[in-house]
Design an enzyme around this catalytic site. Structure first.
Site, short mmCIF file in Angstrom:
data_model
loop_
_atom_site.label_atom_id
_atom_site.label_comp_id
_atom_site.label_asym_id
_atom_site.label_seq_id
_atom_site.Cartn_x
_atom_site.Cartn_y
_atom_site.Cartn_z
N GLU A 11 80.59 -52.99 15.97
CA GLU A 11 81.29 -52.42 14.81
C GLU A 11 80.96 -50.94 14.76
OE1 GLU A 11 83.24 -54.02 12.77
OE2 GLU A 11 82.75 -56.13 13.02
N CYS A 53 82.05 -46.09 6.79
CA CYS A 53 82.75 -46.26 8.07
C CYS A 53 84.26 -46.41 7.85
CB CYS A 53 82.20 -47.46 8.82
SG CYS A 53 82.18 -48.98 7.86
P1 NDP Z 1 73.75 -44.80 15.06
O1 NDP Z 1 74.69 -45.21 16.11
O2 NDP Z 1 73.05 -43.51 15.18
O3 NDP Z 1 72.60 -45.90 14.87
C1 NDP Z 1 72.91 -47.25 14.57
C2 NDP Z 1 71.69 -48.10 14.89
O4 NDP Z 1 71.47 -48.10 16.30
C3 NDP Z 1 70.40 -47.58 14.25
O5 NDP Z 1 69.61 -48.67 13.85
C4 NDP Z 1 69.76 -46.86 15.42
O6 NDP Z 1 68.39 -46.74 15.29
C5 NDP Z 1 70.11 -47.77 16.56
N1 NDP Z 1 70.01 -47.17 17.88
C6 NDP Z 1 69.99 -45.86 18.22
N2 NDP Z 1 69.92 -45.73 19.57
C7 NDP Z 1 69.91 -46.98 20.09
C8 NDP Z 1 69.88 -47.50 21.41
N3 NDP Z 1 69.84 -46.72 22.49
N4 NDP Z 1 69.90 -48.84 21.56
C9 NDP Z 1 69.96 -49.65 20.50
N5 NDP Z 1 69.99 -49.22 19.23
C10 NDP Z 1 69.97 -47.90 19.02
O7 NDP Z 1 74.59 -44.88 13.71
P2 NDP Z 1 74.14 -44.47 12.25
O8 NDP Z 1 72.92 -45.22 11.86
O9 NDP Z 1 74.11 -42.99 12.15
O10 NDP Z 1 75.35 -45.04 11.37
C11 NDP Z 1 76.51 -44.36 11.14
C12 NDP Z 1 77.63 -44.87 12.02
O11 NDP Z 1 77.80 -46.25 11.79
C13 NDP Z 1 78.96 -44.23 11.71
O12 NDP Z 1 79.64 -43.94 12.90
C14 NDP Z 1 79.69 -45.32 10.93
O13 NDP Z 1 81.09 -45.20 10.99
C15 NDP Z 1 79.18 -46.53 11.61
N6 NDP Z 1 79.35 -47.70 10.76
C16 NDP Z 1 80.28 -48.64 11.13
C17 NDP Z 1 80.51 -49.74 10.32
C18 NDP Z 1 81.48 -50.80 10.72
O14 NDP Z 1 81.40 -51.89 10.17
N7 NDP Z 1 82.39 -50.58 11.65
C19 NDP Z 1 79.82 -49.90 9.02
C20 NDP Z 1 78.87 -48.87 8.76
C21 NDP Z 1 78.65 -47.81 9.60
P3 NDP Z 1 67.74 -45.39 14.68
O15 NDP Z 1 68.41 -45.15 13.36
O16 NDP Z 1 66.33 -45.77 14.54
O17 NDP Z 1 68.04 -44.30 15.68
#
Ligand code: NDP
Length: 498
Positions: free
Chosen positions: A244, A278
């Site tokens: 997602e 999102c």
């Molecule tokens: P990120 O992609 O930066 O991070 C998402 C999660 O992935 C965090 O827990 C992060 O950890 C983790 N992560 C980072 N690097 C890795 C890796 N290499 N392998 C596995 N996990 C990893 O997104 P954001 O947290 O900034 O969230 C915002 C984004 O989420 C926006 O693009 C938004 O549109 C989307 N979103 C989509 C939704 C949907 O339902 N389609 C709903 C809500 C948000 P850490 O934070 O510790 O780096």
């Protein structure tokens, strides 16, 4: 046994702080779980999941209902924690929790009906068999979540995966580890026996470790860029993924729309949660003949909204500091290419807060139109008619949600949109209906949370036939006579060839 990760409190552990983005103050310290600890969490989740699956739908429903009541009893405490880690106003946090509770209730209540064993027709050729289908739990589901709706978004996977009979290991965002820990600790009050739902905290490396830890499915919610990294890591072990990702959702205003309602929805959908949604409204396409009136209504509403950290502020700060640079670059790019700022502009960006910005007549190839801004900015572009708006909305690489305002042809326009969810004469309504699937197409990802599809996402179908009596015609044996296949084909021609 606890329901935080094993070894979570060893003396040598590394800690990190979650901060209140409104003040920069430390909210709490959390462990940076290592790869070995993540592997241990998944290993201990496996027998816990078997026990949980063995409770059956009714047994799990009883426990999930208990958890829901515990959460309801702690709504104020939980809401305050969400506000402290994200900076969002108290009412925004409470609204998020209302949806969490509704979805948890729905998933627990409907899992048995959707996933439980049921008979299907065996068909004419297999009339002597009974046929059943049953959706079995996958085992251990890894969930990786973002910070913007730190309870609602991951719970779209967690609640549905648990209701389907899986154990869950959840890695929350580094910005909201406390919210994840709160979810797991309240769950353990309802289910103290086994670590059915555990949380591992840390940075991206901890999430990456979860992808490689042997989970049976990885449900990721976050940015498209990270989603691709998660898929690549999961591909190494053929671990299935639900992805997602982000969006660039459009709202279409038709010539016959209720303009006041459309303006209200535009402002709410674009500015709510400081635009960090999102499926929030990032762009608006308004039919030329009503554009002036609509833009005036939006402008008037937006000018009243003020960000801040104090109670009563309309919107909170930008939670993730580096996002401020993205918002600034999109505003600057839009203006440099000839767009006009009707409310605010680059000066509205005062980290950690961003005042709402309304941009109009922004070229379609500018970053403010093509990329996810994730801030309280609205791009409003005029189009010849609503269909042209839909065409432009569909031209982007994302396809998460959308909104349509039209009195006469809302559903027709909705069906023409290339995205996973559309609200007609409202914004984001689809996210609040637990029975509806949530997810996108294109760069917004694939797979679905919520609803029946969301339950099936965390289960694997098993088909079973049982022979009840011998058929007169059985072509699936070497004992068949020379006439058997001929007679079967005669039957097929008679039944299906006309
Ligand atoms: P990120 O992609 O930066 O991070 C998402 C999660 O992935 C965090 O827990 C992060 O950890 C983790 N992560 C980072 N690097 C890795 C890796 N290499 N392998 C596995 N996990 C990893 O997104 P954001 O947290 O900034 O969230 C915002 C984004 O989420 C926006 O693009 C938004 O549109 C989307 N979103 C989509 C939704 C949907 O339902 N389609 C709903 C809500 C948000 P850490 O934070 O510790 O780096």
């Amino acid at each position: 046994m606890t329901q935080t990760a094993p070894n979570a409190t060893t003396a040598a552990e590394q800690l990190f702080a979650s901060m209140d983005p409104r003040t920069g103050e430390v909210v709490a310290q959390h462990p940076v779980h290592t790869e070995a600890e993540v592997v241990d969490a998944v290993a201990s989740a496996r027998p816990a999941g078997e026990w949980w699956a063995g409770l059956g739908f009714e047994g799990r429903k009883a426990r999930l209902d208990t958890w829901r009541k515990i959460l309801v009893g702690k709504l104020d405490e939980f809401g305050a924690l969400i506000s402290s880690e994200t900076g969002k106003p108290a009412d925004d946090a409470r609204t998020e929790l209302a949806l969490v509770i509704d979805h948890l209730h729905w998933a627990a209540r409907h899992a048995g009906r959707v996933l439980g064993k049921r008979r299907v027709s065996p068909g004419m050729l297999m009339y002597n068999h009974s046929a059943t289908i049953e959706y079995k739990p996958l085992g251990v589901v890894g969930v990786i979540g973002p910070w913007n709706y730190p309870a609602f978004t991951p719970m779209g996977s967690i609640a549905y995966a648990l209701a389907a009979g899986n154990a869950v290991v959840f890695k929350p965002s580094e910005y909201t580890p406390g919210v994840g820990t709160f979810l797991a600790s309240t769950f353990s009050e309802a289910v103290p026996e086994h670590p059915v739902f555990q949380v591992v905290t840390g940075f991206g490396e901890t999430g990456a470790a979860l992808c490689r830890a042997g989970v049976d499915k990885l449900a990721f919610t976050g940015s498209t860029a990270t989603g691709k990294r998660v898929m690549a890591a999961c591909a190494e072990t053929l671990t299935p993924v639900l992805v997602e990702c982000g969006g660039k959702d459009a709202l279409i205003v038709d010539s016959d729309a209720d303009l006041s309602a459309a303006a209200d929805a535009t402002v709410w959908g674009g500015v709510f949660n400081a635009g960090q949604t999102c499926a929030g409204v990032e762009r608006v396409y308004v039919a030329e003949d009503v554009a002036d009136e609509f833009i005036a209504l939006v402008t008037k509403r937006v000018q009243k909204l003020k960000p801040g950290g104090e109670p009563g502020a309309d919107l909170g700060p930008i939670t993730m500091p580096k996002q401020v640079d993205v918002i600034r670059s999109h505003v600057q790019d839009a203006l440099a290419r000839g767009g006009k700022a009707l409310v605010g502009g680059p000066e509205s960006i005062r980290p950690p807060f961003v005042e709402p910005v309304v941009l109009v007549d922004v070229p379609e190839d500018s970053k403010a139109v093509t990329e996810e801004t994730f801030g309280p900015t609205l791009v409003i572009n005029r189009v010849s008619d609503a269909l042209e708006g839909v065409r432009r909305a569909n031209a982007g690489r994302f396809g998460l949600g959308g909104s349509v305002f039209s009195r006469s042809r809302g559903e027709e326009l909705a069906r023409a949109m290339r995205c996973g969810m559309v609200s007609v004469n409202a914004v984001l309504a689809f996210a609040a209906v637990p029975a509806l699937p949530f997810g996108g197409v294109g760069d917004s990802g694939f797979g679905r949370i919520h609803g029946e599809d969301g339950l099936r996402e965390f289960a694997t179908p098993q088909a079973v036939t049982r022979k009840r009596f011998s058929a007169l015609l059985n072509p699936m044996t070497y004992d068949r006579s020379s006439h058997t296949v001929k007679n079967v084909l005669r039957l097929v021609r008679m039944l299906y060839g006309r």
